[in-house]
Design an enzyme around this catalytic site. Structure first.
Site, PDB file in Angstrom:
ATOM      1  N   HIS A  88       0.794  -1.208   0.160  1.00  0.00           N
ATOM      2  CA  HIS A  88       0.149  -0.188  -0.038  1.00  0.00           C
ATOM      3  C   HIS A  88       0.946   1.199   0.113  1.00  0.00           C
ATOM      4  O   HIS A  88       0.190   2.334   0.092  1.00  0.00           O
ATOM      5  CB  HIS A  88      -0.872  -0.069   1.333  1.00  0.00           C
ATOM      6  CG  HIS A  88      -0.180  -0.241   2.587  1.00  0.00           C
ATOM      7  ND1 HIS A  88       0.398  -1.091   2.999  1.00  0.00           N
ATOM      8  CD2 HIS A  88       0.117   0.979   3.451  1.00  0.00           C
ATOM      9  CE1 HIS A  88       0.815  -0.939   4.125  1.00  0.00           C
ATOM     10  NE2 HIS A  88       0.790   0.242   4.621  1.00  0.00           N
ATOM     11  N   CYS A  89       2.050   1.342  -0.055  1.00  0.00           N
ATOM     12  CA  CYS A  89       3.013   2.414   0.025  1.00  0.00           C
ATOM     13  C   CYS A  89       3.864   2.518  -1.270  1.00  0.00           C
ATOM     14  O   CYS A  89       3.582   3.558  -2.135  1.00  0.00           O
ATOM     15  CB  CYS A  89       3.891   2.208   1.163  1.00  0.00           C
ATOM     16  SG  CYS A  89       3.354   2.586   2.686  1.00  0.00           S
ATOM     17  N   ILE A  90       4.714   1.528  -1.630  1.00  0.00           N
ATOM     18  CA  ILE A  90       5.798   1.876  -2.613  1.00  0.00           C
ATOM     19  C   ILE A  90       5.069   2.050  -3.990  1.00  0.00           C
ATOM     20  O   ILE A  90       5.299   3.167  -4.761  1.00  0.00           O
ATOM     21  CB  ILE A  90       6.819   0.841  -2.587  1.00  0.00           C
ATOM     22  CG1 ILE A  90       7.582   0.781  -1.348  1.00  0.00           C
ATOM     23  CG2 ILE A  90       7.918   0.992  -3.694  1.00  0.00           C
ATOM     24  CD1 ILE A  90       8.362  -0.168  -1.091  1.00  0.00           C
ATOM     25  N   ASP A 132       2.620   5.877  -3.237  1.00  0.00           N
ATOM     26  CA  ASP A 132       3.123   7.207  -2.554  1.00  0.00           C
ATOM     27  C   ASP A 132       3.909   7.982  -3.753  1.00  0.00           C
ATOM     28  O   ASP A 132       3.652   9.305  -3.826  1.00  0.00           O
ATOM     29  CB  ASP A 132       3.985   6.969  -1.468  1.00  0.00           C
ATOM     30  CG  ASP A 132       3.132   6.399  -0.123  1.00  0.00           C
ATOM     31  OD1 ASP A 132       2.069   6.377  -0.491  1.00  0.00           O
ATOM     32  OD2 ASP A 132       3.672   6.113   0.818  1.00  0.00           O
TER      33      ASP A 132
END
Length: 294
Positions: A135-137, A140
């Protein structure tokens, strides 16, 4: 986001920033499944609308975290998070591209990385894979790219890295066709081993396995999967129940693709009973006739 979106939303009801509430941004820093770095040992970044907001946030987190690091503004704290994840996005894209090059050259990208790791300075190992998840890399850096365009700046490196990583699931399917020497995968039985975005973590968010399943189904393949953490998938039009990697199931698959390398899997059993294994995670360190690396 904090200043332009969150603060106006909070003030809409009549509250005033720095009087009725204090606003601070503190990016999430957690590596799921990594027991070496529990949350309280990971330095905590805080940046507020004012020094007062920052100091209050620092006091709060100081009760839990071993180290709290203040930065000068709420925007700086947000950008710290974006740099951390963009750093990973770009380096993963670089090593994924190396994997493609090495395959064309007939060289093991995994051996190349192991060799480069022996340099005690100026190199940090990253590893290729079937795509990028979590859910980040994958997400974002795209926020930063969007914001940059709003101020008239194009983030060429971020955009190219995201494109490179997004292309990996289709590359995996392309390699499957090449390995099987088939122009069409219609009705070809393909079994995926592991579908979560990361080993030993029960999380499907942005998992490349979902893209691989979609592309295989577009090609008409008969897709099955095995994952000790995910008993079924009902997501984005995919409705599948996990299969057990029995001798019969493994032998029935034209190829078994290791997408996620969970620890609690008997990979030697898989190798012994599968006709062909496509290993995208370097599970097998030795050379075997029926195993092909990414």
């Amino acid at each position: 986001t904090s200043r332009e979106v969150i603060m106006p939303a909070l003030e809409k009801g009549g509250l005033k920033a720095e009087e009725d509430f204090f606003l601070c941004f503190s990016p999430e820093r957690v590596d799921p499944g990594n027991k070496q770095f529990p949350v309280h040992r990971i330095p905590k970044i805080v940046g507020g609308l004012s020094e007062r907001s920052s100091s209050l946030a620092k006091m709060l987190y100081g009760h839990v975290m071993k180290t709290v690091v203040e930065v000068s503004s709420i925007e700086t704290a947000e950008t710290v998070k974006l740099l951390e994840n963009t750093f990973r996005l770009v380096n993963i894209a670089l090593v994924n591209e190396f994997a493609l090059i090495c395959n064309k050259l007939g060289i093991s990208v995994w051996e190349v990385i192991e060799g480069a790791k022996t340099k005690p300075f100026g190199f940090m190992p990253f590893y290729p894979g079937p795509g990028l998840g979590g859910h980040c890399i994958p997400c974002d850096p795209i926020y930063l790219s969007w914001k940059a365009r709003k101020i008239g700046f194009r983030t060429k490196m971020i955009d190219l890295a995201a494109e490179t990583n997004r292309a990996m699931p289709r590359y995996v399917v392309q390699r499957i066709g090449e390995l099987l020497k088939k122009d069409s995968l219609k009705k070809v039985p393909v079994m995926l081993m592991g579908v979560t975005y990361k080993k030993d973590v029960k999380d499907l968010r942005e998992s490349p396995a979902l893209d691989i399943i979609d592309i295989l189904r577009e090609e008409g393949a008969a897709v099955s999967y095995s994952d000790p953490l995910i008993p079924f998938i009902e997501l984005d039009g995919i409705n599948l129940k996990a299969s057990k990697p029995t001798k019969k199931a493994l032998a029935a698959a034209a190829v078994v693709v290791i997408v996620t390398d969970h620890s609690d899997v008997d990979y030697e059993f898989i190798r012994r009973h599968a006709r062909l294994v496509f290993d995208t995670r370097n599970v097998y360190k030795e050379t075997f006739k029926n195993v092909v690396q990414l």
